[in-house]
Design a protein around this motif. Structure first.
Motif, PDB file in Angstrom:
ATOM      1  N   GLN A   5       1.016  -0.784   0.549  1.00 21.32           N
ATOM      2  CA  GLN A   5      -0.127   0.159  -0.076  1.00 21.32           C
ATOM      3  C   GLN A   5       1.162   1.406  -0.114  1.00 21.32           C
ATOM      4  OE1 GLN A   5      -2.183  -0.733   3.510  1.00 21.32           O
ATOM      5  NE2 GLN A   5      -0.922   0.523   4.491  1.00 21.32           N
ATOM      6  N   TRP A   9       6.391   3.545  -0.287  1.00 22.90           N
ATOM      7  CA  TRP A   9       5.256   2.134  -1.067  1.00 22.90           C
ATOM      8  C   TRP A   9       5.981   1.482   0.496  1.00 22.90           C
ATOM      9  CZ3 TRP A   9       7.683  -2.884  -1.183  1.00 22.90           C
ATOM     10  CH2 TRP A   9       6.470  -4.269  -1.673  1.00 22.90           C
ATOM     11  N   ARG A  16       4.481  -2.054   2.886  1.00 18.95           N
ATOM     12  CA  ARG A  16       3.331  -3.900   3.532  1.00 18.95           C
ATOM     13  C   ARG A  16       4.017  -4.337   4.181  1.00 18.95           C
ATOM     14  NH1 ARG A  16       2.881  -6.858  -0.921  1.00 18.95           N
ATOM     15  NH2 ARG A  16       4.898  -7.105  -2.045  1.00 18.95           N
ATOM     16  N   ILE A  55      -6.225   6.229   1.332  1.00 19.79           N
ATOM     17  CA  ILE A  55      -4.743   4.718   0.799  1.00 19.79           C
ATOM     18  C   ILE A  55      -4.987   4.183  -0.356  1.00 19.79           C
ATOM     19  CG2 ILE A  55      -6.596   3.083   2.405  1.00 19.79           C
ATOM     20  CD1 ILE A  55      -4.265   2.100   3.561  1.00 19.79           C
ATOM     21  N   HIS A  56      -4.070   3.407  -0.979  1.00 12.32           N
ATOM     22  CA  HIS A  56      -4.334   2.994  -2.133  1.00 12.32           C
ATOM     23  C   HIS A  56      -3.940   1.259  -1.969  1.00 12.32           C
ATOM     24  CE1 HIS A  56      -5.041   6.733  -3.571  1.00 12.32           C
ATOM     25  NE2 HIS A  56      -4.145   7.595  -3.041  1.00 12.32           N
ATOM     26  N   ARG A  57      -4.152   0.182  -1.939  1.00 11.45           N
ATOM     27  CA  ARG A  57      -4.342  -0.827  -1.766  1.00 11.45           C
ATOM     28  C   ARG A  57      -3.584  -1.831  -2.818  1.00 11.45           C
ATOM     29  NH1 ARG A  57      -7.164  -0.803   3.677  1.00 11.45           N
ATOM     30  NH2 ARG A  57      -5.801  -0.037   5.239  1.00 11.45           N
TER      31      ARG A  57
END
Length: 125
Positions: A51, A90, A92, A116-118
């Motif tokens: 994300q 980026w 994780r 948020i961008h997953r």
């Protein structure tokens, strides 16, 4: 005048296993848009989706270890240590060790699903 926040609101988590996320301050529990403060209890073997968020994120590990994969490698954040993730970086997160991890998560501005961008995966549809 100081204002007591008597209890948190549970927030749904994303990952291959459930984890407990209790928001004390933020959009859901107090309506605060500037910051969110969440207590997290993550089980052993939990893995989140890759994300990036549109906020500064700080994680302070109280117990266990939080692994943070990033574009340049990985960092293991141990109990008593903290991490800062800058906006649009980026990452994780995972808690691979026995016992998982307990940590405090602080986001500025407050965490919101809209910022948020997953990445999609089988564990995170």
């Amino acid at each position: 005048m100081p204002k007591l926040i008597g209890s948190p609101t549970p927030i749904d988590s994303v990952g291959n296993k459930p984890k407990l996320c209790d928001e004390y301050v933020g959009l859901v529990n107090t309506g605060e848009p500037r910051v969110s403060i969440t207590a997290v209890r993550s089980p052993a073997g939990w893995e989140g989706a890759a994300q990036y968020g549109e906020y500064d994120e700080y994680r302070y590990v109280l117990k266990g270890m939080l692994r943070v994969e990033h574009a340049g490698g990985a960092i293991d954040v141990e109990a008593g240590q903290a991490l800062h993730v800058e906006p649009l970086e980026w990452v994780r997160f995972s808690t691979p060790r026995e016992g998982g991890a307990d940590y405090i998560n602080v986001c500025t501005p407050a965490f919101s699903p809209a910022i948020i961008h997953r990445e999609k995966s089988t564990a995170n549809p």
